[in-house]
Write a protein that holds these residues in place. Structure first.
Motif, PDB file in Angstrom:
ATOM      1  N   LEU A   1      25.766   6.870 -14.313  1.00  0.00           N
ATOM      2  CA  LEU A   1      24.881   7.980 -13.969  1.00  0.00           C
ATOM      3  C   LEU A   1      23.445   7.521 -13.767  1.00  0.00           C
ATOM      4  O   LEU A   1      22.758   7.994 -12.862  1.00  0.00           O
ATOM      5  N   ASP A   2      23.000   6.589 -14.581  1.00  0.00           N
ATOM      6  CA  ASP A   2      21.653   6.040 -14.406  1.00  0.00           C
ATOM      7  C   ASP A   2      21.515   5.399 -13.027  1.00  0.00           C
ATOM      8  O   ASP A   2      20.528   5.634 -12.321  1.00  0.00           O
ATOM      9  N   ARG A   3      22.504   4.633 -12.620  1.00  0.00           N
ATOM     10  CA  ARG A   3      22.469   3.981 -11.297  1.00  0.00           C
ATOM     11  C   ARG A   3      22.469   5.014 -10.176  1.00  0.00           C
ATOM     12  O   ARG A   3      21.682   4.926  -9.231  1.00  0.00           O
ATOM     13  N   LEU A   4      23.351   5.997 -10.272  1.00  0.00           N
ATOM     14  CA  LEU A   4      23.438   7.009  -9.223  1.00  0.00           C
ATOM     15  C   LEU A   4      22.140   7.808  -9.109  1.00  0.00           C
ATOM     16  O   LEU A   4      21.580   7.945  -8.022  1.00  0.00           O
ATOM     17  N   ILE A   5      21.671   8.345 -10.227  1.00  0.00           N
ATOM     18  CA  ILE A   5      20.524   9.245 -10.218  1.00  0.00           C
ATOM     19  C   ILE A   5      19.210   8.515  -9.952  1.00  0.00           C
ATOM     20  O   ILE A   5      18.387   8.976  -9.155  1.00  0.00           O
ATOM     21  N   ASN A   6      18.999   7.379 -10.593  1.00  0.00           N
ATOM     22  CA  ASN A   6      17.696   6.715 -10.530  1.00  0.00           C
ATOM     23  C   ASN A   6      17.583   5.611  -9.491  1.00  0.00           C
ATOM     24  O   ASN A   6      16.486   5.093  -9.258  1.00  0.00           O
TER      25      ASN A   6
ATOM     26  N   THR B   1      17.840   8.339  -5.060  1.00  0.00           N
ATOM     27  CA  THR B   1      16.387   8.443  -5.124  1.00  0.00           C
ATOM     28  C   THR B   1      15.812   8.004  -3.781  1.00  0.00           C
ATOM     29  O   THR B   1      16.251   7.015  -3.210  1.00  0.00           O
ATOM     30  N   THR B   2      14.850   8.751  -3.272  1.00  0.00           N
ATOM     31  CA  THR B   2      14.194   8.407  -2.017  1.00  0.00           C
ATOM     32  C   THR B   2      12.867   7.742  -2.337  1.00  0.00           C
ATOM     33  O   THR B   2      12.039   8.304  -3.037  1.00  0.00           O
TER      34      THR B   2
ATOM     35  N   LYS C   1       4.225   4.764   8.610  1.00  0.00           N
ATOM     36  CA  LYS C   1       3.041   5.207   9.341  1.00  0.00           C
ATOM     37  C   LYS C   1       3.413   6.379  10.238  1.00  0.00           C
ATOM     38  O   LYS C   1       4.557   6.514  10.650  1.00  0.00           O
ATOM     39  N   THR C   2       2.425   7.184  10.541  1.00  0.00           N
ATOM     40  CA  THR C   2       2.670   8.323  11.421  1.00  0.00           C
ATOM     41  C   THR C   2       2.873   7.850  12.858  1.00  0.00           C
ATOM     42  O   THR C   2       2.471   6.741  13.230  1.00  0.00           O
ATOM     43  N   ASP C   3       3.480   8.709  13.656  1.00  0.00           N
ATOM     44  CA  ASP C   3       3.639   8.399  15.071  1.00  0.00           C
ATOM     45  C   ASP C   3       2.331   8.707  15.806  1.00  0.00           C
ATOM     46  O   ASP C   3       1.326   9.072  15.185  1.00  0.00           O
ATOM     47  N   SER C   4       2.338   8.605  17.114  1.00  0.00           N
ATOM     48  CA  SER C   4       1.116   8.814  17.899  1.00  0.00           C
ATOM     49  C   SER C   4       0.579  10.242  17.799  1.00  0.00           C
ATOM     50  O   SER C   4      -0.589  10.489  18.067  1.00  0.00           O
ATOM     51  N   ASP C   5       1.424  11.181  17.388  1.00  0.00           N
ATOM     52  CA  ASP C   5       0.989  12.567  17.199  1.00  0.00           C
ATOM     53  C   ASP C   5       0.563  12.847  15.754  1.00  0.00           C
ATOM     54  O   ASP C   5       0.222  13.984  15.416  1.00  0.00           O
ATOM     55  N   GLY C   6       0.631  11.816  14.906  1.00  0.00           N
ATOM     56  CA  GLY C   6       0.242  11.997  13.506  1.00  0.00           C
ATOM     57  C   GLY C   6       1.339  12.528  12.609  1.00  0.00           C
ATOM     58  O   GLY C   6       1.076  12.968  11.492  1.00  0.00           O
ATOM     59  N   ASN C   7       2.589  12.463  13.069  1.00  0.00           N
ATOM     60  CA  ASN C   7       3.713  12.971  12.282  1.00  0.00           C
ATOM     61  C   ASN C   7       4.488  11.837  11.635  1.00  0.00           C
ATOM     62  O   ASN C   7       4.665  10.774  12.224  1.00  0.00           O
ATOM     63  N   PHE C   8       4.962  12.085  10.443  1.00  0.00           N
ATOM     64  CA  PHE C   8       5.844  11.153   9.742  1.00  0.00           C
ATOM     65  C   PHE C   8       7.016  11.964   9.218  1.00  0.00           C
ATOM     66  O   PHE C   8       6.850  12.870   8.409  1.00  0.00           O
ATOM     67  N   SER C   9       8.193  11.695   9.731  1.00  0.00           N
ATOM     68  CA  SER C   9       9.387  12.437   9.332  1.00  0.00           C
ATOM     69  C   SER C   9      10.314  11.516   8.567  1.00  0.00           C
ATOM     70  O   SER C   9      10.391  10.319   8.828  1.00  0.00           O
ATOM     71  N   PHE C  10      11.029  12.099   7.620  1.00  0.00           N
ATOM     72  CA  PHE C  10      12.037  11.348   6.898  1.00  0.00           C
ATOM     73  C   PHE C  10      13.114  12.308   6.412  1.00  0.00           C
ATOM     74  O   PHE C  10      12.905  13.508   6.333  1.00  0.00           O
ATOM     75  N   ARG C  11      14.252  11.755   6.102  1.00  0.00           N
ATOM     76  CA  ARG C  11      15.352  12.518   5.524  1.00  0.00           C
ATOM     77  C   ARG C  11      15.461  12.075   4.082  1.00  0.00           C
ATOM     78  O   ARG C  11      15.647  10.896   3.797  1.00  0.00           O
ATOM     79  N   GLY C  12      15.299  13.016   3.166  1.00  0.00           N
ATOM     80  CA  GLY C  12      15.322  12.660   1.750  1.00  0.00           C
ATOM     81  C   GLY C  12      16.102  13.663   0.924  1.00  0.00           C
ATOM     82  O   GLY C  12      16.502  14.723   1.409  1.00  0.00           O
ATOM     83  N   PHE C  13      16.294  13.303  -0.318  1.00  0.00           N
ATOM     84  CA  PHE C  13      16.985  14.182  -1.252  1.00  0.00           C
ATOM     85  C   PHE C  13      16.060  15.317  -1.663  1.00  0.00           C
ATOM     86  O   PHE C  13      14.842  15.150  -1.727  1.00  0.00           O
ATOM     87  N   HIS C  14      16.626  16.473  -1.947  1.00  0.00           N
ATOM     88  CA  HIS C  14      15.830  17.596  -2.429  1.00  0.00           C
ATOM     89  C   HIS C  14      15.194  17.213  -3.762  1.00  0.00           C
ATOM     90  O   HIS C  14      15.753  16.473  -4.544  1.00  0.00           O
ATOM     91  N   GLY C  15      13.992  17.713  -3.980  1.00  0.00           N
ATOM     92  CA  GLY C  15      13.320  17.450  -5.245  1.00  0.00           C
ATOM     93  C   GLY C  15      11.835  17.240  -5.065  1.00  0.00           C
ATOM     94  O   GLY C  15      11.267  17.457  -3.988  1.00  0.00           O
TER      95      GLY C  15
END
Length: 115
Positions: free
Chosen positions: A55-60, A64-65, A70-84
């Motif tokens: 459980l420690d390995r899975l959770i931590n 974990t994200t 760096k942002t793109d030319s429009d100043g945006n930085f997108s990512f896909r992450g876990f809720h939290g």
């Protein structure tokens, strides 16, 4: 060892299902466990069992994200992450600011930083 295998299988199934919001674990420790069953994540002496380490390995580690970019030319930085909760540091024109944001299911999930 068998408990660790079953814990990983069960938690992976729960974590992957969108309807699951929480898991309750009874008897964290084997000490004083119901009917004397060694069902805890730690032994009577509180040393971690293999299931605890799984459980420690899975959770931590695995669920974990942790990233930077760096942002793109429009100043945006997108990512896909876990809720939290995330601690985010943004640097604009050499000035850094750290803040917390919460990534939620169906939420706005947007953080704006201006110089």
């Amino acid at each position: 060892k068998k408990q660790a295998e079953q814990v990983e299988e069960f938690y992976r199934a729960c974590f992957s299902h969108p309807a699951v919001r929480a898991i309750t674990w009874w008897d964290f420790s084997d000490f004083g466990a119901w009917q004397g069953v060694a069902a805890g994540l730690v032994r009577k002496d509180l040393s971690p069992k293999p299931a605890y380490l799984v459980l420690d390995r899975l959770i931590n580690k695995e669920w974990t994200t942790n990233l930077e970019g760096k942002t793109d030319s429009d100043g945006n930085f997108s990512f896909r992450g876990f809720h939290g909760k995330y601690r985010v540091t943004v640097t604009v024109s050499g000035v850094s600011k750290t803040t917390d944001m919460h990534l939620s299911d169906g939420g706005k999930n947007r953080l704006e930083a201006r110089s």
